[in-house]
Design a protein around this motif. Structure first.
Motif, PDB file in Angstrom:
ATOM      1  N   SER A 165       5.335 -50.292 -43.886  1.00  0.00           N
ATOM      2  CA  SER A 165       5.176 -48.881 -43.563  1.00  0.00           C
ATOM      3  C   SER A 165       6.502 -48.162 -43.717  1.00  0.00           C
ATOM      4  CB  SER A 165       4.671 -48.729 -42.118  1.00  0.00           C
ATOM      5  OG  SER A 165       4.617 -47.381 -41.737  1.00  0.00           O
ATOM      6  N   ALA A 166       6.425 -46.901 -44.173  1.00  0.00           N
ATOM      7  CA  ALA A 166       7.634 -46.089 -44.332  1.00  0.00           C
ATOM      8  C   ALA A 166       7.359 -44.662 -43.876  1.00  0.00           C
ATOM      9  CB  ALA A 166       8.099 -46.115 -45.784  1.00  0.00           C
ATOM     10  N   VAL A 167       6.666 -44.531 -42.754  1.00  0.00           N
ATOM     11  CA  VAL A 167       6.276 -43.196 -42.255  1.00  0.00           C
ATOM     12  C   VAL A 167       6.916 -42.977 -40.885  1.00  0.00           C
ATOM     13  CG1 VAL A 167       4.168 -42.946 -43.590  1.00  0.00           C
ATOM     14  CG2 VAL A 167       4.106 -44.224 -41.465  1.00  0.00           C
ATOM     15  N   VAL A 168       8.207 -42.770 -40.896  1.00  0.00           N
ATOM     16  CA  VAL A 168       8.975 -42.692 -39.660  1.00  0.00           C
ATOM     17  C   VAL A 168       8.508 -41.525 -38.786  1.00  0.00           C
ATOM     18  CG1 VAL A 168      11.270 -42.401 -38.677  1.00  0.00           C
ATOM     19  CG2 VAL A 168      10.964 -43.787 -40.736  1.00  0.00           C
ATOM     20  N   GLN A 169       8.255 -40.367 -39.394  1.00  0.00           N
ATOM     21  CA  GLN A 169       7.829 -39.209 -38.608  1.00  0.00           C
ATOM     22  C   GLN A 169       6.488 -39.462 -37.923  1.00  0.00           C
ATOM     23  OE1 GLN A 169       8.110 -35.796 -41.326  1.00  0.00           O
ATOM     24  NE2 GLN A 169       9.776 -35.032 -40.061  1.00  0.00           N
TER      25      GLN A 169
END
Length: 223
Positions: free
Chosen positions: A201-205
């Motif tokens: 996953s790369a959806v920090v927000q």
């Protein structure tokens, strides 16, 4: 390549992933409520972009990979236990953990109206995508079809939540669903050939929004 989806399999998918199926999906937003509160999602366009990113780089992509692994392991109690534990460990916040666990348990309870040996193999604590993937496979539903229906239902629930949060109206919400058809179909196709090595996953927000929702005082949703 997807298998042949016969009428019986289609009817079961329609029942299991219907908004009326008694799993309580309407009570959760997966952090979207906080994203709206923080002005990260203000319009139908924002909503479309938010969901497309989750499908390709976020929680919905991970759900797709877990779904497919559960589909492959549906005859193995040990395999299902392992993928269930991994799915719960990947939850990025306490609310996301509670959401996927509550939906998974409720799905198993409701879907047991269609008897199958898989219900004896699934662990008591099972995340939602693992539960649906295993049960669909046990009933012979082709994995790509089942996953596309699962992802469409997840996106539809988010659109419904966004409408209740005032992000868009019903017509705009339908347009978002139409716009995301490709973004739903492509992850479903790619995940069918995935392995657990493809998790990520790369959806920090989105993760931060889910965490911040835990401290939100006024809310419509449980996550």
């Amino acid at each position: 390549m997807s298998g042949v989806l016969d009428t019986q399999a289609l009817l079961r998918l329609m029942a299991w992933l219907s908004p009326a199926f008694p799993i309580g999906g309407f009570a959760w937003s997966g952090g979207l409520e906080r994203a709206v509160h923080d002005d990260l999602v203000e319009t139908a366009g924002d909503l479309s972009d938010w969901l497309a990113t989750l499908l390709t780089h976020g929680s919905l992509w991970n759900d797709a990979v877990l779904f497919c692994e559960a589909s492959r392991q549906f005859e193995s109690g040990a395999g299902l236990k392992e993928v269930a534990e991994l799915g719960l460990a990947l939850a990025g916040s306490a609310e996301r953990h509670a959401e996927t666990l509550a939906l998974g348990r409720a799905f198993v309870t409701a879907a047991s109206a269609w008897p199958a040996e898989v219900f004896d193999l699934l662990p008591a604590d099972v995340p939602f995508p693992v539960a649906v993937g295993a049960v669909a496979a046990a009933h012979g539903v082709p994995v790509e079809n089942a996953l596309a229906a699962y992802l469409h239902a997840a996106v539809s629930q988010s659109v419904s939540a966004a409408i209740r949060l005032g992000v868009c109206g019903q017509s705009e919400g339908v347009a978002v669903l139409a716009r995301l058809e490709t973004q739903i179909g492509e992850p479903a196709e790619h995940a069918a050939d995935s392995t657990l090595d493809d998790l990520g996953s790369a959806v920090v927000q989105a993760d931060i929004a889910s965490l911040r929702h835990e401290r939100q005082n006024s809310r419509l949703f449980r996550s």
